[in-house]
Design a protein around this motif. Sequence first.
Motif, PDB file in Angstrom:
ATOM      1  N   THR A   1       2.014 -53.397 -43.537  1.00  8.98           N
ATOM      2  CA  THR A   1       3.107 -53.193 -42.599  1.00  8.98           C
ATOM      3  C   THR A   1       2.855 -54.102 -41.404  1.00  8.98           C
ATOM      4  O   THR A   1       1.787 -54.054 -40.800  1.00  8.98           O
ATOM      5  N   VAL A   2       3.830 -54.946 -41.082  1.00  7.12           N
ATOM      6  CA  VAL A   2       3.711 -55.860 -39.952  1.00  7.12           C
ATOM      7  C   VAL A   2       4.517 -55.295 -38.797  1.00  7.12           C
ATOM      8  O   VAL A   2       5.681 -54.916 -38.963  1.00  7.12           O
ATOM      9  N   VAL A   3       3.893 -55.224 -37.615  1.00 11.04           N
ATOM     10  CA  VAL A   3       4.573 -54.760 -36.409  1.00 11.04           C
ATOM     11  C   VAL A   3       4.544 -55.906 -35.408  1.00 11.04           C
ATOM     12  O   VAL A   3       3.486 -56.450 -35.102  1.00 11.04           O
ATOM     13  N   GLU A   4       5.727 -56.256 -34.909  1.00 13.53           N
ATOM     14  CA  GLU A   4       5.870 -57.365 -33.964  1.00 13.53           C
ATOM     15  C   GLU A   4       5.967 -56.781 -32.556  1.00 13.53           C
ATOM     16  O   GLU A   4       6.996 -56.227 -32.173  1.00 13.53           O
ATOM     17  N   PHE A   5       4.881 -56.918 -31.794  1.00 24.42           N
ATOM     18  CA  PHE A   5       4.844 -56.362 -30.447  1.00 24.42           C
ATOM     19  C   PHE A   5       5.517 -57.279 -29.431  1.00 24.42           C
ATOM     20  O   PHE A   5       5.933 -56.839 -28.373  1.00 24.42           O
ATOM     21  N   SER A   6       5.595 -58.570 -29.737  1.00 22.96           N
ATOM     22  CA  SER A   6       6.312 -59.557 -28.919  1.00 22.96           C
ATOM     23  C   SER A   6       6.553 -60.773 -29.804  1.00 22.96           C
ATOM     24  O   SER A   6       6.103 -60.804 -30.955  1.00 22.96           O
ATOM     25  N   ASP A   7       7.229 -61.784 -29.269  1.00 25.04           N
ATOM     26  CA  ASP A   7       7.510 -62.987 -30.062  1.00 25.04           C
ATOM     27  C   ASP A   7       6.235 -63.669 -30.542  1.00 25.04           C
ATOM     28  O   ASP A   7       6.219 -64.333 -31.571  1.00 25.04           O
TER      29      ASP A   7
ATOM     30  N   GLU B   1      -0.776 -57.022 -38.607  1.00 21.29           N
ATOM     31  CA  GLU B   1      -0.610 -56.528 -39.970  1.00 21.29           C
ATOM     32  C   GLU B   1      -1.528 -55.329 -40.177  1.00 21.29           C
ATOM     33  O   GLU B   1      -2.736 -55.436 -39.973  1.00 21.29           O
ATOM     34  N   TYR B   2      -0.951 -54.222 -40.571  1.00 21.11           N
ATOM     35  CA  TYR B   2      -1.710 -52.999 -40.806  1.00 21.11           C
ATOM     36  C   TYR B   2      -1.809 -52.728 -42.305  1.00 21.11           C
ATOM     37  O   TYR B   2      -0.804 -52.710 -43.000  1.00 21.11           O
ATOM     38  N   ASP B   3      -3.024 -52.510 -42.772  1.00 20.01           N
ATOM     39  CA  ASP B   3      -3.235 -52.041 -44.140  1.00 20.01           C
ATOM     40  C   ASP B   3      -3.036 -50.529 -44.101  1.00 20.01           C
ATOM     41  O   ASP B   3      -3.867 -49.804 -43.545  1.00 20.01           O
TER      42      ASP B   3
ATOM     43  N   VAL C   1      -0.943 -44.907 -39.998  1.00 21.63           N
ATOM     44  CA  VAL C   1      -0.893 -45.841 -38.875  1.00 21.63           C
ATOM     45  C   VAL C   1       0.309 -45.454 -38.030  1.00 21.63           C
ATOM     46  O   VAL C   1       1.397 -45.215 -38.565  1.00 21.63           O
ATOM     47  N   GLY C   2       0.116 -45.392 -36.715  1.00 24.18           N
ATOM     48  CA  GLY C   2       1.192 -44.995 -35.822  1.00 24.18           C
ATOM     49  C   GLY C   2       1.677 -46.140 -34.950  1.00 24.18           C
ATOM     50  O   GLY C   2       0.893 -46.976 -34.518  1.00 24.18           O
ATOM     51  N   PHE C   3       2.988 -46.179 -34.718  1.00 25.86           N
ATOM     52  CA  PHE C   3       3.597 -47.132 -33.786  1.00 25.86           C
ATOM     53  C   PHE C   3       5.009 -46.651 -33.479  1.00 25.86           C
ATOM     54  O   PHE C   3       5.535 -45.767 -34.156  1.00 25.86           O
ATOM     55  N   ASN C   4       5.628 -47.229 -32.467  1.00 26.44           N
ATOM     56  CA  ASN C   4       6.987 -46.844 -32.103  1.00 26.44           C
ATOM     57  C   ASN C   4       7.967 -47.770 -32.809  1.00 26.44           C
ATOM     58  O   ASN C   4       8.212 -48.895 -32.370  1.00 26.44           O
ATOM     59  N   GLY C   5       8.541 -47.293 -33.905  1.00 23.54           N
ATOM     60  CA  GLY C   5       9.450 -48.090 -34.713  1.00 23.54           C
ATOM     61  C   GLY C   5      10.799 -48.346 -34.063  1.00 23.54           C
ATOM     62  O   GLY C   5      11.550 -49.208 -34.520  1.00 23.54           O
ATOM     63  N   SER C   6      11.125 -47.609 -33.008  1.00 22.60           N
ATOM     64  CA  SER C   6      12.387 -47.873 -32.311  1.00 22.60           C
ATOM     65  C   SER C   6      12.240 -48.996 -31.290  1.00 22.60           C
ATOM     66  O   SER C   6      13.220 -49.635 -30.923  1.00 22.60           O
TER      67      SER C   6
ATOM     68  N   HIS D   1       9.524 -54.236 -37.295  1.00 18.35           N
ATOM     69  CA  HIS D   1       8.459 -54.070 -38.292  1.00 18.35           C
ATOM     70  C   HIS D   1       9.031 -54.315 -39.680  1.00 18.35           C
ATOM     71  O   HIS D   1      10.241 -54.241 -39.889  1.00 18.35           O
ATOM     72  N   TRP D   2       8.144 -54.611 -40.636  1.00 18.72           N
ATOM     73  CA  TRP D   2       8.561 -54.900 -42.001  1.00 18.72           C
ATOM     74  C   TRP D   2       7.372 -54.778 -42.943  1.00 18.72           C
ATOM     75  O   TRP D   2       6.239 -54.621 -42.502  1.00 18.72           O
ATOM     76  N   THR D   3       7.667 -54.857 -44.226  1.00 20.48           N
ATOM     77  CA  THR D   3       6.649 -54.771 -45.274  1.00 20.48           C
ATOM     78  C   THR D   3       6.405 -56.150 -45.871  1.00 20.48           C
ATOM     79  O   THR D   3       7.361 -56.854 -46.191  1.00 20.48           O
ATOM     80  N   LYS D   4       5.148 -56.498 -46.027  1.00 22.79           N
ATOM     81  CA  LYS D   4       4.809 -57.739 -46.729  1.00 22.79           C
ATOM     82  C   LYS D   4       4.934 -57.506 -48.240  1.00 22.79           C
ATOM     83  O   LYS D   4       4.859 -56.371 -48.704  1.00 22.79           O
TER      84      LYS D   4
END
Length: 192
Positions: free
Chosen positions: A143-149, A154-156, A162-167, A171-174
């Motif tokens: 799972t890839v999370v883009e925190f900025s440009d 990449e999280y395994d 794994v936690g993050f704010n999806g709103s 984010h996307w799946t490789k």
Amino acid sequence: MFTFTFKNNSIDELDRFVEEVMDKIEARSGTRRKQMFKKGHGHTEPKGAFSITYGYTNLEYISPTKSRKPVEGLTRTYETTFLTAHPELKGIFQELVNLHCPEPFTVDQVQINKNWWSPPHKDSGNVGHSWIVGLGDYTGGETVVEFSDTNHFEYDIKNKFVGFNGSLFTHWTKPFDGKRYSLVFYNHKISS
């Protein structure tokens, strides 16, 4: 009807959960998820893949002959079809969270994905932190999370929450090989 009790918090138990619960889920993605996949990848989702919501929605109408079950005490809030059909899964999902998530929480909504390769997106209806876990026999699929440009990570997620704010973060799946499930636990605006 699904029945399952975790014996412990081992990887073997996660594998048993996949075999006895996840592999038995028969579902098809709804129209919005199919459109999201096609828009993000330029083709339809693969045969046997699905992405469904277990929880609540503000969409009552399913078809000219079908409507969703209203939630008592909440205006314009309905159970998703899969929650109505399988209310017992909520307890099983809660047990999974209690045993494996580093910060246990009360299960509200679950996005259930099978072999679903999520395109880049933000979860506009989500509130706060989301937790994702990957299950099954697969390789890749981080799972890839883009925190900025310029900053993405990449999280395994295989057998790990794994936690993050999806709103807030795209984010996307490789790409992946094998049978991959992911469960995304979150709170939705309509139920918070």
